[in-house]
Motif scaffolding. Structure first.
Motif, PDB file in Angstrom:
ATOM      1  N   VAL A 183       0.859  -1.178   0.000  1.00 23.29           N
ATOM      2  CA  VAL A 183       0.000   0.000   0.000  1.00 23.29           C
ATOM      3  C   VAL A 183       0.904   1.239   0.000  1.00 23.29           C
ATOM      4  N   GLU A 184       0.899   1.893  -1.156  1.00 17.22           N
ATOM      5  CA  GLU A 184       1.831   2.986  -1.429  1.00 17.22           C
ATOM      6  C   GLU A 184       1.710   4.136  -0.411  1.00 17.22           C
ATOM      7  N   SER A 185       0.459   4.452  -0.078  1.00 17.55           N
ATOM      8  CA  SER A 185       0.230   5.615   0.790  1.00 17.55           C
ATOM      9  C   SER A 185       0.678   5.355   2.236  1.00 17.55           C
ATOM     10  N   GLU A 186       0.737   4.091   2.620  1.00 18.97           N
ATOM     11  CA  GLU A 186       1.092   3.750   4.000  1.00 18.97           C
ATOM     12  C   GLU A 186       2.584   3.464   4.176  1.00 18.97           C
ATOM     13  N   CYS A 187       3.212   2.990   3.098  1.00 18.82           N
ATOM     14  CA  CYS A 187       4.611   2.551   3.186  1.00 18.82           C
ATOM     15  C   CYS A 187       5.530   3.726   3.538  1.00 18.82           C
ATOM     16  N   THR A 188       6.391   3.519   4.526  1.00 14.26           N
ATOM     17  CA  THR A 188       7.331   4.571   4.929  1.00 14.26           C
ATOM     18  C   THR A 188       8.756   4.264   4.471  1.00 14.26           C
ATOM     19  N   ALA A 189       8.897   3.214   3.652  1.00 13.28           N
ATOM     20  CA  ALA A 189      10.212   2.787   3.138  1.00 13.28           C
ATOM     21  C   ALA A 189      11.197   2.525   4.274  1.00 13.28           C
ATOM     22  N   CYS A 190      10.713   1.833   5.316  1.00 12.50           N
ATOM     23  CA  CYS A 190      11.554   1.579   6.495  1.00 12.50           C
ATOM     24  C   CYS A 190      12.571   0.467   6.284  1.00 12.50           C
ATOM     25  N   ASN A 191      12.353  -0.337   5.234  1.00  8.19           N
ATOM     26  CA  ASN A 191      13.291  -1.403   4.872  1.00  8.19           C
ATOM     27  C   ASN A 191      13.132  -2.694   5.689  1.00  8.19           C
ATOM     28  N   ASP A 192      12.191  -2.755   6.615  1.00  9.97           N
ATOM     29  CA  ASP A 192      12.025  -3.966   7.430  1.00  9.97           C
ATOM     30  C   ASP A 192      11.688  -5.173   6.565  1.00  9.97           C
ATOM     31  N   CYS A 193      10.825  -4.978   5.556  1.00 11.19           N
ATOM     32  CA  CYS A 193      10.408  -6.087   4.688  1.00 11.19           C
ATOM     33  C   CYS A 193      11.589  -6.639   3.888  1.00 11.19           C
ATOM     34  N   VAL A 194      12.468  -5.741   3.431  1.00  9.79           N
ATOM     35  CA  VAL A 194      13.617  -6.164   2.622  1.00  9.79           C
ATOM     36  C   VAL A 194      14.566  -7.031   3.456  1.00  9.79           C
ATOM     37  N   GLU A 195      14.736  -6.649   4.693  1.00  6.46           N
ATOM     38  CA  GLU A 195      15.681  -7.377   5.555  1.00  6.46           C
ATOM     39  C   GLU A 195      15.256  -8.831   5.765  1.00  6.46           C
ATOM     40  N   VAL A 196      13.954  -9.074   5.786  1.00  6.68           N
ATOM     41  CA  VAL A 196      13.506 -10.457   6.054  1.00  6.68           C
ATOM     42  C   VAL A 196      13.227 -11.263   4.795  1.00  6.68           C
ATOM     43  N   CYS A 197      13.146 -10.586   3.671  1.00  7.15           N
ATOM     44  CA  CYS A 197      12.816 -11.307   2.424  1.00  7.15           C
ATOM     45  C   CYS A 197      13.925 -12.304   2.098  1.00  7.15           C
ATOM     46  N   PRO A 198      13.590 -13.569   1.895  1.00 13.07           N
ATOM     47  CA  PRO A 198      14.640 -14.573   1.632  1.00 13.07           C
ATOM     48  C   PRO A 198      15.039 -14.694   0.166  1.00 13.07           C
ATOM     49  N   VAL A 199      14.290 -14.031  -0.739  1.00 18.85           N
ATOM     50  CA  VAL A 199      14.560 -14.204  -2.178  1.00 18.85           C
ATOM     51  C   VAL A 199      15.601 -13.182  -2.644  1.00 18.85           C
ATOM     52  N   VAL A 200      16.660 -13.697  -3.268  1.00 22.05           N
ATOM     53  CA  VAL A 200      17.716 -12.811  -3.759  1.00 22.05           C
ATOM     54  C   VAL A 200      17.813 -12.986  -5.278  1.00 22.05           C
ATOM     55  N   VAL A 201      17.701 -11.894  -6.001  1.00 21.41           N
ATOM     56  CA  VAL A 201      17.782 -11.938  -7.479  1.00 21.41           C
ATOM     57  C   VAL A 201      18.724 -10.828  -7.950  1.00 21.41           C
ATOM     58  N   PRO A 202      19.257 -10.958  -9.178  1.00 21.22           N
ATOM     59  CA  PRO A 202      20.137  -9.893  -9.681  1.00 21.22           C
ATOM     60  C   PRO A 202      19.379  -8.554  -9.782  1.00 21.22           C
ATOM     61  N   ASP A 203      20.076  -7.488  -9.456  1.00 21.38           N
ATOM     62  CA  ASP A 203      19.469  -6.155  -9.491  1.00 21.38           C
ATOM     63  C   ASP A 203      19.620  -5.570 -10.895  1.00 21.38           C
ATOM     64  N   GLU A 204      18.502  -5.368 -11.593  1.00 18.13           N
ATOM     65  CA  GLU A 204      18.547  -4.861 -12.976  1.00 18.13           C
ATOM     66  C   GLU A 204      19.142  -3.460 -13.018  1.00 18.13           C
ATOM     67  N   TYR A 205      18.804  -2.651 -12.026  1.00 13.79           N
ATOM     68  CA  TYR A 205      19.287  -1.276 -12.015  1.00 13.79           C
ATOM     69  C   TYR A 205      20.817  -1.230 -11.924  1.00 13.79           C
ATOM     70  N   GLN A 206      21.384  -2.168 -11.176  1.00 16.66           N
ATOM     71  CA  GLN A 206      22.855  -2.224 -11.041  1.00 16.66           C
ATOM     72  C   GLN A 206      23.469  -3.119 -12.103  1.00 16.66           C
ATOM     73  N   GLN A 207      22.731  -3.365 -13.178  1.00 12.47           N
ATOM     74  CA  GLN A 207      23.210  -4.161 -14.317  1.00 12.47           C
ATOM     75  C   GLN A 207      23.638  -5.565 -13.898  1.00 12.47           C
ATOM     76  N   GLY A 208      23.032  -6.058 -12.855  1.00 17.55           N
ATOM     77  CA  GLY A 208      23.333  -7.423 -12.413  1.00 17.55           C
ATOM     78  C   GLY A 208      24.600  -7.542 -11.589  1.00 17.55           C
ATOM     79  N   PHE A 209      25.275  -6.430 -11.283  1.00 16.89           N
ATOM     80  CA  PHE A 209      26.510  -6.482 -10.490  1.00 16.89           C
ATOM     81  C   PHE A 209      26.227  -6.681  -9.006  1.00 16.89           C
ATOM     82  N   SER A 210      24.999  -6.408  -8.584  1.00 19.70           N
ATOM     83  CA  SER A 210      24.638  -6.674  -7.185  1.00 19.70           C
ATOM     84  C   SER A 210      23.242  -7.287  -7.184  1.00 19.70           C
ATOM     85  N   SER A 211      22.728  -7.543  -6.023  1.00 13.24           N
ATOM     86  CA  SER A 211      21.447  -8.244  -5.945  1.00 13.24           C
ATOM     87  C   SER A 211      20.423  -7.402  -5.185  1.00 13.24           C
ATOM     88  N   ARG A 212      19.203  -7.796  -5.349  1.00 10.90           N
ATOM     89  CA  ARG A 212      18.120  -7.169  -4.606  1.00 10.90           C
ATOM     90  C   ARG A 212      17.208  -8.280  -4.104  1.00 10.90           C
TER      91      ARG A 212
END
Lengths: 49, 622
Positions: free
Chosen positions: B40-69
């Motif tokens: 929910v875009e209006s509620e999200c504060t971009a606190c990063n808590d969700c990212v820290e627990v997410c177990p899925v790691v994929v290449p980061d397109e923005y970083q041209q695949g040099f790092s992951s997201r």
């Protein structure tokens, strides 16, 4: 792509080239560079009775 | 982006796609698919808590695949709005039993696995197309070994490697050993200026991008030896030549020649480039620790959809075509549509910003006026003559004619604001039920009669389109090119306006040769009207043959506005053809065409041929 016979209506040069059915293409005679190039109708083999 | 996001008069639809776009200037209807973020875009504060627990790691397109997201991520650091997106294809599943860690971690309870795509309908007066471009994929150029040699990177990858916000936090490291290279080479024109592979056009930005990269390297790593392999450096533009000079004076070596091959040393992973230096004529070998391929720009792969929505056309290189390259460079051929940036042609930031400003200004003129001025050369349906066949609606390049209703006997309607006046509908209408304002059939027939009034057998009747062939004739004149005086020009707005009746009337009055000329397919100022010209001329060749008239006497040529040379050449060639047309031939043609029966017979023969091809229902049953 299918091939067809083309005839230049300026210099008379006849040649075989590919074409896309249903899509008009800009045709240019390879010999005289004219665009008056006509795709000749295919000759169908005579049917046996 | 931040300013756009905050602007009270701008509604920003991020993470959205255009599903449908119909209508015309002042009345465009757009269906926007707002894709589900699952956050929910209006509620999200971009606190990063969700990212820290997410177990899925994929290449980061923005970083041209040099790092992951992670599967839940913010696409790039300055994204607006600064809210996360959950990629459901990468997520372990929207079943909370499978994972659901992000939903658990989110204190604000922003994660919504049941979120659906939302369709939004909006109405707008004008559309600015600024969909950008893509970069060329160099994998087909096997000689450079991209993807085979790890230390061969693209200019986009280089940008990420040297960027402070990149995967190495601005420490420039080569991929194989994570060490700063001591030597680096830049290869220019990868995917550009090549007739065989890649694209024949210049991508405009690559030379200055490389000059900028070399200066950046010199500033941060003065010890790195940089070499640039080029065809020729195109440093036009304000201050660009100075930058180029600074780069050369800074010690960057510019070698004129593109390497034919890159080999990798399997131990050191260094790269050996073989290149013919065209300045010295010597074959040289250069050992470098890293190579950057300076990629060209290509049109977006999904551009066809956009073209269909807005009835646009593209130039031969695939970028969208403007209404007029000099007089209306930001307008699309479809009224009320404007271009900004690389969607129209490769251009740098400065040019893109300039064009965007111009597009916004052009759009605001229309919006502020609240009404549209149209040229008084639009088409008009003569309802009494119409038989509701609907050909006009099908051939209109602008979709400016609404289909007729045969059952209700309702004639087609021309949307005057959308009609550009090409006249294709009028030329194709079998009932002559369409009149072009100010370019009526009677006016053309009168012109032909005037041309044929004296010594008709000495004149080549030439129909030339307003935008290309006619200016092509002008170009021949201003360049003082010699061509025979037998040519008699009749200007049409588009070659698509050249009705079969005009050509036959010219022959009927004794014309030995008739030339129909228009823009090249890729230059057509009325999207694809020129294709209908070609189809019609092909039909006329067949008809002439059926009538016993040499089809060669009807000629067709595409002449661009800058091609006075071709105009003069065509006229010289037609003059030679004219000499082969005998008076007996002309008289026979006049007789055949004046006798309406012969023409009707030819038309009937054609219809019978078509009928023979399509068996009747009865025949099918038998």
């Amino acid at each position: 792509m299918p091939e067809a016979k083309f005839k230049c209506l300026r210099c008379g040069h006849e040649y075989t080239g590919s074409y896309t059915p249903g899509t008009p293409q800009e045709l240019t005679c390879p010999k005289c560079r004219s665009n008056s190039v006509r795709r000749l109708p295919e000759k169908k083999p005579a049917q046996k009775d | 982006m931040m300013d756009v996001g905050r602007h009270p008069n701008i509604t920003l639809y991020s993470y959205s796609e255009v599903d449908a776009l119909t209508g015309f200037v002042g009345n465009f209807h757009i269906t926007i698919r707002r894709k589900a973020r699952y956050v929910v875009e209006s509620e999200c504060t971009a606190c990063n808590d969700c990212v820290e627990v997410c177990p899925v790691v994929v290449p980061d397109e923005y970083q041209q695949g040099f790092s992951s997201r992670k599967a839940i991520y913010i696409p790039f650091p300055q994204a607006v709005p600064s809210a996360y997106v959950l990629n459901m294809e990468e997520c372990l599943g929207n079943n909370p039993i499978a994972c659901g860690k992000c939903a658990e971690a989110c204190e604000k309870k922003c994660i919504d696995y049941d979120m659906q795509d939302e369709l939004i309908n909006i109405e707008v007066g004008v559309v600015i197309v600024a969909t950008g471009m893509e970069v060329y994929d160099p994998t087909e150029l096997d000689e450079f070994g991209y993807t085979r040699h790890e230390n061969v990177v693209t200019s986009m990858e280089f940008e990420r490697l040297i960027c402070a916000g990149g995967p190495t936090e601005g420490h420039f490291l080569r991929p194989t050993d994570r060490e700063t290279p001591k030597t680096i080479g830049f290869i220019q024109c990868v995917g550009s200026r090549s007739e065989n592979r890649g694209n024949p056009y210049c991508s405009n930005i690559c030379c200055m991008n490389t000059v900028k990269d070399t200066l950046l390297l010199r500033d941060h790593y003065p010890d790195i030896e940089a070499k640039v392999f080029y065809i020729d450096i195109r440093a036009f533009g304000k201050g660009f030549e100075d930058l180029y000079k600074r780069s050369r004076e800074g010690g960057v070596k510019y070698i004129r020649g593109i390497p034919g091959e890159i080999e990798e040393n399997p131990e050191t992973k260094n790269l050996l480039l073989t290149v013919e230096n065209t300045t010295t004529g010597q074959l040289e070998k250069h050992e470098l620790q890293m190579v950057v391929l300076s990629l060209g720009l290509v049109p977006r792969h999904d551009g066809d959809l956009l073209k269909r929505f807005l009835t646009l056309s593209n130039t031969v290189d695939g970028f969208l075509m403007e209404c007029h390259p000099k007089l209306k460079p930001v307008d699309a051929p479809t009224r009320g549509v404007f271009f900004a940036g690389c969607v129209e042609a490769p251009k740098d930031i400065k040019d893109s910003v300039t064009q965007a400003g111009a597009a916004a200004a052009r759009a605001s003129i229309l919006l502020n006026a609240g009404k549209v001025k149209v040229e008084a050369i639009t088409s008009r349906i003569i309802e009494e003559k119409c038989n509701y066949c609907g050909i006009c609606a099908r051939v209109c390049p602008y979709h400016a004619i609404m289909e007729p209703d045969r059952k209700a006997k309702k004639a087609p309607v021309v949307i005057q604001a959308a009609c550009a006046g090409c006249g294709t509908c009028a030329a194709e209408c079998p009932q002559d039920a369409i009149e072009m304002r100010h370019y009526r059939d009677e006016q053309y027939l009168a012109q032909i009669e005037a041309l044929m009034a004296e010594r008709p057998h000495e004149h080549i009747v030439t129909f030339a389109c307003n935008w290309c062939s006619y200016p092509g004739g002008d170009d021949a004149g201003t360049a003082r090119l010699q061509y025979p005086t037998s040519c008699r020009l009749i200007r049409t707005m588009c070659s698509g306006r050249v009705d079969e009746d005009f050509v036959m009337h010219a022959f009927r009055l004794g014309a030995p040769i008739v030339l129909v000329s228009g823009c090249h397919f890729s230059d057509c100022h009325y999207i694809d009207a020129v294709q209908w010209t070609q189809k019609r001329v092909e039909r006329m060749w067949n008809k002439l043959e059926r009538l016993g008239i040499r089809p060669e006497r009807l000629q067709l040529d595409w002449i661009s506005a800058a091609d006075g040379q071709k105009f003069a050449r065509v006229m010289r060639e037609l003059e030679e053809m004219l000499k082969t047309v005998t008076m007996e031939e002309i008289k026979h043609t006049m007789e055949v065409l004046s006798n309406g029966k012969a023409e009707k017979k030819a038309t009937a023969a054609k219809k019978a041929k078509v009928k023979k091809k399509t068996p009747t229902k009865k025949a099918k049953v038998e």
